[in-house]
Each structure stands twice: as C-alpha cells, then as structure tokens.
Scaffold this motif. Structure first.
Motif, PDB file in Angstrom:
ATOM      1  N   ALA A   1       0.844  -1.180   0.000  1.00 12.53           N
ATOM      2  CA  ALA A   1       0.000   0.000   0.000  1.00 12.53           C
ATOM      3  C   ALA A   1       0.888   1.242   0.000  1.00 12.53           C
ATOM      4  CB  ALA A   1      -0.896   0.008   1.222  1.00 12.53           C
ATOM      5  N   GLN A   2       0.433   2.263  -0.659  1.00  6.49           N
ATOM      6  CA  GLN A   2       1.174   3.530  -0.754  1.00  6.49           C
ATOM      7  C   GLN A   2       0.597   4.528   0.238  1.00  6.49           C
ATOM      8  OE1 GLN A   2       3.867   4.875  -2.721  1.00  6.49           O
ATOM      9  NE2 GLN A   2       3.513   6.500  -1.256  1.00  6.49           N
ATOM     10  N   ASP A   3       1.438   5.002   1.158  1.00  2.67           N
ATOM     11  CA  ASP A   3       1.028   6.084   2.049  1.00  2.67           C
ATOM     12  C   ASP A   3       0.747   7.333   1.227  1.00  2.67           C
ATOM     13  OD1 ASP A   3       1.101   4.912   4.541  1.00  2.67           O
ATOM     14  OD2 ASP A   3       3.172   5.474   4.944  1.00  2.67           O
ATOM     15  N   SER A   4      -0.009   8.258   1.801  1.00  2.00           N
ATOM     16  CA  SER A   4      -0.197   9.541   1.120  1.00  2.00           C
ATOM     17  C   SER A   4       1.135  10.277   1.133  1.00  2.00           C
ATOM     18  CB  SER A   4      -1.271  10.367   1.822  1.00  2.00           C
ATOM     19  OG  SER A   4      -0.911  10.593   3.158  1.00  2.00           O
ATOM     20  N   PRO A   5       1.426  11.032   0.065  1.00  2.10           N
ATOM     21  CA  PRO A   5       2.705  11.753  -0.010  1.00  2.10           C
ATOM     22  C   PRO A   5       2.849  12.749   1.135  1.00  2.10           C
ATOM     23  CG  PRO A   5       1.576  11.803  -2.123  1.00  2.10           C
ATOM     24  CD  PRO A   5       0.605  11.244  -1.118  1.00  2.10           C
ATOM     25  N   ASN A   6       4.090  13.011   1.498  1.00  2.00           N
ATOM     26  CA  ASN A   6       4.354  14.036   2.488  1.00  2.00           C
ATOM     27  C   ASN A   6       4.617  15.336   1.745  1.00  2.00           C
ATOM     28  OD1 ASN A   6       4.634  15.072   5.032  1.00  2.00           O
ATOM     29  ND2 ASN A   6       6.837  14.768   5.056  1.00  2.00           N
ATOM     30  N   ASN A   7       3.802  16.351   1.985  1.00  2.00           N
ATOM     31  CA  ASN A   7       3.955  17.643   1.327  1.00  2.00           C
ATOM     32  C   ASN A   7       4.812  18.548   2.201  1.00  2.00           C
ATOM     33  OD1 ASN A   7       3.442  19.492  -0.796  1.00  2.00           O
ATOM     34  ND2 ASN A   7       2.010  20.559   0.537  1.00  2.00           N
ATOM     35  N   LEU A   8       6.023  18.872   1.707  1.00  2.00           N
ATOM     36  CA  LEU A   8       6.925  19.736   2.454  1.00  2.00           C
ATOM     37  C   LEU A   8       6.482  21.191   2.364  1.00  2.00           C
ATOM     38  CD1 LEU A   8      10.372  18.206   1.426  1.00  2.00           C
ATOM     39  CD2 LEU A   8       9.013  17.730   3.467  1.00  2.00           C
ATOM     40  N   ALA A   9       6.803  21.960   3.378  1.00  2.00           N
ATOM     41  CA  ALA A   9       6.464  23.381   3.411  1.00  2.00           C
ATOM     42  C   ALA A   9       7.213  24.140   2.323  1.00  2.00           C
ATOM     43  CB  ALA A   9       6.813  23.967   4.777  1.00  2.00           C
ATOM     44  N   ASP A  10       6.649  25.259   1.919  1.00  2.00           N
ATOM     45  CA  ASP A  10       7.273  26.151   0.926  1.00  2.00           C
ATOM     46  C   ASP A  10       8.362  26.952   1.636  1.00  2.00           C
ATOM     47  OD1 ASP A  10       7.917  27.842  -1.157  1.00  2.00           O
ATOM     48  OD2 ASP A  10       6.095  29.044  -0.981  1.00  2.00           O
ATOM     49  N   ALA A  11       9.497  26.275   1.894  1.00  2.00           N
ATOM     50  CA  ALA A  11      10.613  26.886   2.620  1.00  2.00           C
ATOM     51  C   ALA A  11      11.841  26.006   2.417  1.00  2.00           C
ATOM     52  CB  ALA A  11      10.295  26.989   4.109  1.00  2.00           C
ATOM     53  N   ASP A  12      13.024  26.583   2.631  1.00  2.00           N
ATOM     54  CA  ASP A  12      14.214  25.749   2.713  1.00  2.00           C
ATOM     55  C   ASP A  12      14.016  24.833   3.910  1.00  2.00           C
ATOM     56  OD1 ASP A  12      15.355  27.138   0.582  1.00  2.00           O
ATOM     57  OD2 ASP A  12      16.500  28.476   1.888  1.00  2.00           O
ATOM     58  N   GLY A  13      14.449  23.587   3.798  1.00  3.74           N
ATOM     59  CA  GLY A  13      14.223  22.688   4.915  1.00  3.74           C
ATOM     60  C   GLY A  13      14.970  21.387   4.771  1.00  3.74           C
ATOM     61  N   THR A  14      14.562  20.416   5.573  1.00  2.84           N
ATOM     62  CA  THR A  14      15.200  19.113   5.610  1.00  2.84           C
ATOM     63  C   THR A  14      14.247  18.048   5.108  1.00  2.84           C
ATOM     64  OG1 THR A  14      16.548  19.760   7.504  1.00  2.84           O
ATOM     65  CG2 THR A  14      16.278  17.400   7.136  1.00  2.84           C
ATOM     66  N   ILE A  15      14.788  17.117   4.326  1.00  5.56           N
ATOM     67  CA  ILE A  15      14.047  15.911   3.961  1.00  5.56           C
ATOM     68  C   ILE A  15      14.436  14.867   5.001  1.00  5.56           C
ATOM     69  CG2 ILE A  15      13.675  14.108   2.255  1.00  5.56           C
ATOM     70  CD1 ILE A  15      14.426  16.141   0.090  1.00  5.56           C
ATOM     71  N   ALA A  16      13.544  14.615   5.932  1.00  3.79           N
ATOM     72  CA  ALA A  16      13.803  13.688   7.032  1.00  3.79           C
ATOM     73  C   ALA A  16      13.528  12.248   6.604  1.00  3.79           C
ATOM     74  CB  ALA A  16      12.928  14.059   8.227  1.00  3.79           C
ATOM     75  N   VAL A  17      14.032  11.312   7.381  1.00  3.30           N
ATOM     76  CA  VAL A  17      13.791   9.897   7.104  1.00  3.30           C
ATOM     77  C   VAL A  17      12.291   9.616   7.025  1.00  3.30           C
ATOM     78  CG1 VAL A  17      14.027   7.558   8.025  1.00  3.30           C
ATOM     79  CG2 VAL A  17      15.947   9.105   8.113  1.00  3.30           C
ATOM     80  N   ALA A  18      11.500  10.208   7.906  1.00  5.85           N
ATOM     81  CA  ALA A  18      10.047   9.986   7.888  1.00  5.85           C
ATOM     82  C   ALA A  18       9.445  10.401   6.548  1.00  5.85           C
ATOM     83  CB  ALA A  18       9.385  10.753   9.032  1.00  5.85           C
ATOM     84  N   ASP A  19       9.984  11.460   5.942  1.00  7.38           N
ATOM     85  CA  ASP A  19       9.513  11.888   4.615  1.00  7.38           C
ATOM     86  C   ASP A  19       9.867  10.838   3.569  1.00  7.38           C
ATOM     87  OD1 ASP A  19       8.735  14.395   5.720  1.00  7.38           O
ATOM     88  OD2 ASP A  19      10.777  15.156   5.441  1.00  7.38           O
ATOM     89  N   VAL A  20      11.110  10.379   3.598  1.00  7.02           N
ATOM     90  CA  VAL A  20      11.587   9.391   2.627  1.00  7.02           C
ATOM     91  C   VAL A  20      10.767   8.105   2.729  1.00  7.02           C
ATOM     92  CG1 VAL A  20      13.566   7.978   1.939  1.00  7.02           C
ATOM     93  CG2 VAL A  20      13.913  10.372   2.576  1.00  7.02           C
ATOM     94  N   LEU A  21      10.456   7.685   3.940  1.00 10.73           N
ATOM     95  CA  LEU A  21       9.693   6.454   4.148  1.00 10.73           C
ATOM     96  C   LEU A  21       8.310   6.495   3.497  1.00 10.73           C
ATOM     97  CD1 LEU A  21      10.655   5.506   7.798  1.00 10.73           C
ATOM     98  CD2 LEU A  21      11.005   4.103   5.749  1.00 10.73           C
ATOM     99  N   LYS A  22       7.757   7.680   3.299  1.00 13.59           N
ATOM    100  CA  LYS A  22       6.460   7.804   2.629  1.00 13.59           C
ATOM    101  C   LYS A  22       6.533   7.337   1.174  1.00 13.59           C
ATOM    102  CE  LYS A  22       3.692   9.993   5.612  1.00 13.59           C
ATOM    103  NZ  LYS A  22       2.278   9.780   5.777  1.00 13.59           N
ATOM    104  N   GLY A  23       7.740   7.395   0.577  1.00 10.34           N
ATOM    105  CA  GLY A  23       7.915   6.948  -0.805  1.00 10.34           C
ATOM    106  C   GLY A  23       7.737   8.049  -1.830  1.00 10.34           C
ATOM    107  N   VAL A  24       6.892   9.025  -1.514  1.00 14.17           N
ATOM    108  CA  VAL A  24       6.646  10.164  -2.399  1.00 14.17           C
ATOM    109  C   VAL A  24       6.650  11.427  -1.545  1.00 14.17           C
ATOM    110  CG1 VAL A  24       5.041  11.281  -3.994  1.00 14.17           C
ATOM    111  CG2 VAL A  24       5.262   8.796  -4.013  1.00 14.17           C
ATOM    112  N   ILE A  25       7.435  12.407  -2.000  1.00 19.15           N
ATOM    113  CA  ILE A  25       7.517  13.697  -1.322  1.00 19.15           C
ATOM    114  C   ILE A  25       7.095  14.757  -2.334  1.00 19.15           C
ATOM    115  CG2 ILE A  25       9.068  15.384  -0.274  1.00 19.15           C
ATOM    116  CD1 ILE A  25      10.886  12.936   0.435  1.00 19.15           C
ATOM    117  N   THR A  26       6.220  15.667  -1.925  1.00 18.24           N
ATOM    118  CA  THR A  26       5.817  16.762  -2.799  1.00 18.24           C
ATOM    119  C   THR A  26       6.156  18.094  -2.146  1.00 18.24           C
ATOM    120  OG1 THR A  26       3.579  16.824  -1.883  1.00 18.24           O
ATOM    121  CG2 THR A  26       3.915  15.440  -3.837  1.00 18.24           C
TER     122      THR A  26
END
Length: 120
Positions: A1-26
């Motif tokens: 099953a595919q988790d819903s993508p993690n949508n990062l804030a409109d800012a400079d930031g960090t791609i954390a492991v929890a984001d990567v684990l989602k499989g899709v980052i927007t």
C-alpha cells in the motif's frame, strides 16, 4: 500500500527519514528552495539499510507550475549526491515539458555513509 505523499512546506528545509519512508515527497515552492537530506546515520537506521549496498528508492515531485521555482537537494552529513540535484518546476506557460520530478535511490556505502543517486 502507498502512504499519502508528504507535502513539504514552501521553505528551505530538511528531507527527514520519515519523509523518505512515505515513498513520495511533494512540495509547491513559490521561489527556489533548498532541501537538505537527513544525515547518513539517520537514513541508514531509519530505512533499515543494515548492510552495505542495501538501498531504498523514493520520488520527489515539484508541484510548482511557474517554470522558475525549483527544488535543489543538498547533502546532509555523510551523504554524497550523484547526478542532477535540481528538481525543476513544471512550466505550463510555454509547454517546455520539464518533468518536475526525480526518482532517487539511497544506497548504503558504509556503516556511516550513503550515496544518493538520481536515477530518473
């Protein structure tokens, strides 16, 4: 099953492991943004990369459509980047066809280092 993508804030930031684990980052940037990958140590433990050459794939999608608001990936501690680290914004105005996404592979290279490859 595919988790819903993690949508990062409109800012400079960090791609954390929890984001990567989602499989899709927007992200929908309104200007150029820099996204720094988590540390190699966190990626190794969080992605269960228990042996050298273990890997994990994920996708980053730039949802901006202005053709100028790009995402640039930066390396965290112990991370080496290979390939084009820029995820271009789509350009709906002139149909230039920027893909707006990147497929990334995280590969453990030692107990304290990973290499991220842009594979598409």
């Amino acid at each position: 099953a595919q988790d819903s993508p993690n949508n990062l804030a409109d800012a400079d930031g960090t791609i954390a492991v929890a984001d990567v684990l989602k499989g899709v980052i927007t992200c929908t940037p309104t200007t150029d943004r820099t996204l720094t990958l988590d540390t190699a140590s966190n990626l190794i433990s969080g992605l269960n990369l228990s042996e050298d050459n273990d890997s994990f794939d994920f996708t980053i999608i730039n949802l901006a459509t202005d053709g100028t608001s790009d995402l640039t990936m930066a390396a965290g501690t112990g991370v080496t980047l290979v390939g084009n680290v820029l995820v271009k914004s789509q350009n709906n105005t002139d149909n230039q066809g920027y893909c707006g996404s990147a497929r990334i592979r995280v590969r453990r290279t030692s107990s304290s280092a990973v290499t991220l490859y842009r594979i598409s």
